[in-house]
Design a protein around this motif. Structure first.
Motif, PDB file in Angstrom:
ATOM      1  N   VAL A 112       0.860  -1.182   0.000  1.00  0.00           N
ATOM      2  CA  VAL A 112       0.000   0.000   0.000  1.00  0.00           C
ATOM      3  C   VAL A 112       0.897   1.231   0.000  1.00  0.00           C
ATOM      4  O   VAL A 112       1.497   1.581   1.018  1.00  0.00           O
ATOM      5  N   MET A 113       0.997   1.874  -1.162  1.00  0.00           N
ATOM      6  CA  MET A 113       1.885   3.026  -1.313  1.00  0.00           C
ATOM      7  C   MET A 113       1.586   3.692  -2.643  1.00  0.00           C
ATOM      8  O   MET A 113       1.501   3.020  -3.674  1.00  0.00           O
ATOM      9  N   VAL A 146       6.601   2.755 -16.070  1.00  0.00           N
ATOM     10  CA  VAL A 146       7.161   1.433 -15.772  1.00  0.00           C
ATOM     11  C   VAL A 146       6.091   0.521 -15.171  1.00  0.00           C
ATOM     12  O   VAL A 146       5.979  -0.660 -15.532  1.00  0.00           O
ATOM     13  N   ALA A 147       5.282   1.054 -14.256  1.00  0.00           N
ATOM     14  CA  ALA A 147       4.241   0.253 -13.611  1.00  0.00           C
ATOM     15  C   ALA A 147       3.213  -0.241 -14.622  1.00  0.00           C
ATOM     16  O   ALA A 147       2.740  -1.385 -14.537  1.00  0.00           O
ATOM     17  N   ILE A 148       2.871   0.600 -15.592  1.00  0.00           N
ATOM     18  CA  ILE A 148       1.927   0.187 -16.634  1.00  0.00           C
ATOM     19  C   ILE A 148       2.505  -0.984 -17.429  1.00  0.00           C
ATOM     20  O   ILE A 148       1.805  -1.954 -17.751  1.00  0.00           O
ATOM     21  N   GLY A 149       3.798  -0.911 -17.734  1.00  0.00           N
ATOM     22  CA  GLY A 149       4.437  -2.001 -18.463  1.00  0.00           C
ATOM     23  C   GLY A 149       4.419  -3.306 -17.693  1.00  0.00           C
ATOM     24  O   GLY A 149       4.148  -4.378 -18.259  1.00  0.00           O
ATOM     25  N   LEU A 150       4.672  -3.241 -16.390  1.00  0.00           N
ATOM     26  CA  LEU A 150       4.663  -4.450 -15.562  1.00  0.00           C
ATOM     27  C   LEU A 150       3.245  -4.998 -15.408  1.00  0.00           C
ATOM     28  O   LEU A 150       3.042  -6.219 -15.380  1.00  0.00           O
ATOM     29  N   GLY A 157      -3.412   3.220  -4.978  1.00  0.00           N
ATOM     30  CA  GLY A 157      -2.288   3.164  -4.052  1.00  0.00           C
ATOM     31  C   GLY A 157      -1.948   1.786  -3.544  1.00  0.00           C
ATOM     32  O   GLY A 157      -1.256   1.646  -2.534  1.00  0.00           O
ATOM     33  N   ARG A 158      -2.378   0.751  -4.248  1.00  0.00           N
ATOM     34  CA  ARG A 158      -2.114  -0.622  -3.812  1.00  0.00           C
ATOM     35  C   ARG A 158      -1.479  -1.406  -4.955  1.00  0.00           C
ATOM     36  O   ARG A 158      -2.015  -1.439  -6.064  1.00  0.00           O
ATOM     37  N   VAL A 159      -0.336  -2.040  -4.683  1.00  0.00           N
ATOM     38  CA  VAL A 159       0.365  -2.857  -5.672  1.00  0.00           C
ATOM     39  C   VAL A 159       0.323  -4.305  -5.200  1.00  0.00           C
ATOM     40  O   VAL A 159       0.719  -4.614  -4.069  1.00  0.00           O
TER      41      VAL A 159
END
Length: 239
Positions: free
Chosen positions: A169-170, A189-193, A204-206
């Motif tokens: 949660v970040m 980068v997050a969209i790619g992953l 806000g949660r990965v």
């Protein structure tokens, strides 16, 4: 405080012989470590140390342009405040809680007394400090030589090593601040992953979906850090 099963949630405390853990347990105080809480500021005298159980604390260094970057993080594998028993009393780093939870607080005076007994706690703290310094050095190499995607994957894996369940949660803004980059760069980068099916994220949660895939996208720095913690500490991967 008598010896508590919660002590076993911190690997340094759990590794101590029962007698030493009981003696130390009388002085340990279980405290909440809240999101955004600053445990130390750069240059301030360190009076207490913290043994995280469920929280993760970022060690941040200030950069001349006003940004910050994380050089290491401390979870249930370690202790926040190593400069206290190393004789420094102060630190250049800022210690910030970005993954809230709990930890055990211990006054510096008591820690120093236990450290100078030259027993199991001293040996564990010295080995942990060596592992922490190795992580700091490897992180700096990673920041200098590897792509942002590789850095982000390494950083996520180190976080997930310490989290159960596998959810962080970040916000992206905070992640960008910790990594010392622009938010737009982290978002890309997050969209790619996410597109690759390695993580999911939102509000806000990965969430970790594919650990082997994320490890494949990371650089060799992650394995190097993991190997050093495993070599130096009992159960020392932060899991």
């Amino acid at each position: 405080m008598p010896t508590s099963p919660l002590h076993y949630q911190n690997q340094l405390l759990a590794a101590l012989p029962e007698e030493e853990r009981r003696r130390l347990g009388v002085s340990l105080e279980l405290v909440p470590l809240d999101y955004g809480q600053c445990l130390y500021e750069p240059g301030a005298q360190i009076l207490d140390v913290f043994f995280p159980t469920t929280a993760i604390v970022s060690l941040l260094s200030d950069i001349e342009d006003g940004t910050t970057a994380e050089t290491a993080a401390v979870g249930n594998e370690g202790i926040v405040g190593v400069t206290l028993f190393m004789g420094g009393e102060t630190t250049l780093s800022r210690a910030m809680v970005y993954s809230p939870g709990h930890g055990y607080k211990l006054t510096g005076r008591i820690l120093k007394g236990e450290f100078h007994r030259a027993g199991p706690l001293q040996r564990s703290l010295m080995r942990y400090t060596q592992a922490l310094l190795a992580e700091m050095a490897q992180t700096l190499v990673c920041m200098r030589h590897h792509t942002l995607e590789q850095q982000f994957c390494r950083w996520l894996l180190r976080r997930f090593d310490r989290l159960s369940p596998q959810a962080l949660v970040m916000s992206q803004e905070m992640i960008a601040q910790v990594l010392g980059v622009r938010r737009a760069a982290i978002s890309e980068v997050a969209i790619g992953l996410r597109t690759a099916g390695l993580i999911s994220y939102g509000r806000g949660r990965v969430n970790l979906l594919d650990r082997p895939g994320l490890e494949a996208r990371s650089c060799a720095c992650y394995a190097a850090i993991q190997g050093e913690f495993a070599r130096l500490l009992p159960g020392g991967t932060g899991t």
